[in-house]
Write an enzyme that holds these catalytic residues in place. Sequence first.
Site, PDB file in Angstrom:
ATOM      1  N   ARG A  14       0.853  -1.003  -0.082  1.00 40.29           N
ATOM      2  CA  ARG A  14       0.034   0.031   0.089  1.00 40.29           C
ATOM      3  C   ARG A  14       0.807   1.163  -0.022  1.00 40.29           C
ATOM      4  O   ARG A  14       0.914   1.939  -1.025  1.00 40.29           O
ATOM      5  CB  ARG A  14      -1.039  -0.217   1.294  1.00 40.29           C
ATOM      6  CG  ARG A  14      -2.018   0.934   1.205  1.00 40.29           C
ATOM      7  CD  ARG A  14      -1.557   2.177   1.747  1.00 40.29           C
ATOM      8  NE  ARG A  14      -1.086   2.384   2.884  1.00 40.29           N
ATOM      9  CZ  ARG A  14      -1.006   3.694   3.530  1.00 40.29           C
ATOM     10  NH1 ARG A  14      -0.776   4.524   2.918  1.00 40.29           N
ATOM     11  NH2 ARG A  14      -0.252   3.364   4.841  1.00 40.29           N
ATOM     12  N   ASP A  15       1.663   1.627   1.185  1.00 38.54           N
ATOM     13  CA  ASP A  15       2.415   2.663   1.097  1.00 38.54           C
ATOM     14  C   ASP A  15       3.594   2.845   0.320  1.00 38.54           C
ATOM     15  O   ASP A  15       3.962   3.891  -0.323  1.00 38.54           O
ATOM     16  CB  ASP A  15       2.872   2.996   2.583  1.00 38.54           C
ATOM     17  CG  ASP A  15       3.520   4.246   2.890  1.00 38.54           C
ATOM     18  OD1 ASP A  15       3.188   5.276   2.212  1.00 38.54           O
ATOM     19  OD2 ASP A  15       4.301   4.184   3.789  1.00 38.54           O
ATOM     20  N   HIS A  73       7.027   4.392  12.316  1.00 39.52           N
ATOM     21  CA  HIS A  73       7.063   4.005  11.063  1.00 39.52           C
ATOM     22  C   HIS A  73       8.000   5.295  10.397  1.00 39.52           C
ATOM     23  O   HIS A  73       7.838   6.611  10.319  1.00 39.52           O
ATOM     24  CB  HIS A  73       5.587   4.458  10.474  1.00 39.52           C
ATOM     25  CG  HIS A  73       5.517   4.583   8.998  1.00 39.52           C
ATOM     26  ND1 HIS A  73       4.533   3.614   8.380  1.00 39.52           N
ATOM     27  CD2 HIS A  73       6.006   5.429   7.985  1.00 39.52           C
ATOM     28  CE1 HIS A  73       4.480   3.851   7.092  1.00 39.52           C
ATOM     29  NE2 HIS A  73       5.586   4.947   6.939  1.00 39.52           N
ATOM     30  N   HIS A 126      10.733   6.911   7.874  1.00 39.38           N
ATOM     31  CA  HIS A 126      11.266   7.153   6.338  1.00 39.38           C
ATOM     32  C   HIS A 126      12.856   7.374   6.436  1.00 39.38           C
ATOM     33  O   HIS A 126      13.311   7.771   7.678  1.00 39.38           O
ATOM     34  CB  HIS A 126      10.619   8.290   5.765  1.00 39.38           C
ATOM     35  CG  HIS A 126       9.339   7.673   5.232  1.00 39.38           C
ATOM     36  ND1 HIS A 126       8.732   7.902   3.808  1.00 39.38           N
ATOM     37  CD2 HIS A 126       8.188   7.177   5.810  1.00 39.38           C
ATOM     38  CE1 HIS A 126       7.616   7.484   3.894  1.00 39.38           C
ATOM     39  NE2 HIS A 126       7.284   7.145   5.113  1.00 39.38           N
ATOM     40  N   CYS A 138       5.733   9.550  -0.075  1.00 40.18           N
ATOM     41  CA  CYS A 138       4.329  10.074   0.090  1.00 40.18           C
ATOM     42  C   CYS A 138       4.091  10.791  -0.992  1.00 40.18           C
ATOM     43  O   CYS A 138       4.821  12.010  -1.020  1.00 40.18           O
ATOM     44  CB  CYS A 138       4.393  10.901   1.447  1.00 40.18           C
ATOM     45  SG  CYS A 138       2.621  11.447   1.785  1.00 40.18           S
ATOM     46  N   ASN A 181      10.350   4.123   2.718  1.00 35.46           N
ATOM     47  CA  ASN A 181      10.330   3.801   3.840  1.00 35.46           C
ATOM     48  C   ASN A 181      11.540   3.132   4.141  1.00 35.46           C
ATOM     49  O   ASN A 181      12.416   2.539   3.375  1.00 35.46           O
ATOM     50  CB  ASN A 181       9.209   2.787   3.652  1.00 35.46           C
ATOM     51  CG  ASN A 181       7.870   3.420   3.577  1.00 35.46           C
ATOM     52  OD1 ASN A 181       7.174   4.089   4.584  1.00 35.46           O
ATOM     53  ND2 ASN A 181       7.144   3.319   2.405  1.00 35.46           N
TER      54      ASN A 181
END
Length: 312
Positions: free
Chosen positions: A24-25, A222, A224, A255, A264
């Site tokens: 997803r991300d 989370h 990056h 993003c 990420n």
Amino acid sequence: MREPQVTPIPGLPERVSIYEVGARDGLQNESEVVPVEVKAELVRRLVASGLRAVELTSFVHPRWVPQLADAEQLLDLLGPLSTGELAGVRAPVLVPNARGLERALARDVPELAVFVSATESFARKNLNASRDEALAMSGQVVEGALAAGRSVRGYVSMCFGDPWEGDVDAAAVVDVVLALREQGCHEISLGDTIGVATPGQVVRLLDGLAAAGVPREALAVHFHDTYGQALSNTLIALQQGITTVDSSAGGLGGCPFAMSATGNLATEDLVWQLHGLGIETGVDLPKLVATSVWLAGLMGRPSPSNAVRALG
């Protein structure tokens, strides 16, 4: 395939849960649409590598994230999430609003995720709403999900820095986390959306959350890797008692709504570090590396993951 030498450090958790966000991300930032059949195969390979939490997609409006316009098709290919091939695996879907909730419930998704920004600027860029309005939307989603017997994870973005506002006050992050907990989120992920955090900031935020009564077991991190700090920030978070870490296979992601946000933390890099520390993950690193090599080949570029480049 080479394995890291196991040398534990006292005070770290015995096991870490990896929450995989690549499907997803990781993919949402790709400009070229990835075929839904490839996405389904990616999910299957990630699960086969031992990952027990794989975020699948988002029920966001296709206009905002065209890459995820095939959310229903993906779920249809994967079959029933509770009883099909993903049974026993956390398989959340990101839900931005009430319409997304309807779509998720129609596909019987057992776990949902909502997201809110710690800053006003990113809330308006990402959701076209103020921070308080975004919290109101997440509250509607959480309320509806809980009423339907679903669990909900919360994301807080821009926890350490914002491209429009600069440094982010830890107190603002605490306020949003408390609001999401009050709404009913069982787990809240703290996002370093543009990758600017350093270990001291991580400790300060976690201490602030503890002082506000938020237990470590309710939190995930989370990070990056924009400035190469994701692994060091993860290690300090583990030393502070965090046991759930978000990452993306092959280091995919960024993003689409935030300037300067790069990939990420790569799941392979994370697993290499954790296994070297003697921490259990349940992940088969060679299988995971092979998955990222396969995906990188399909996408026509090398993986940004250091571990994938070294081992693949």
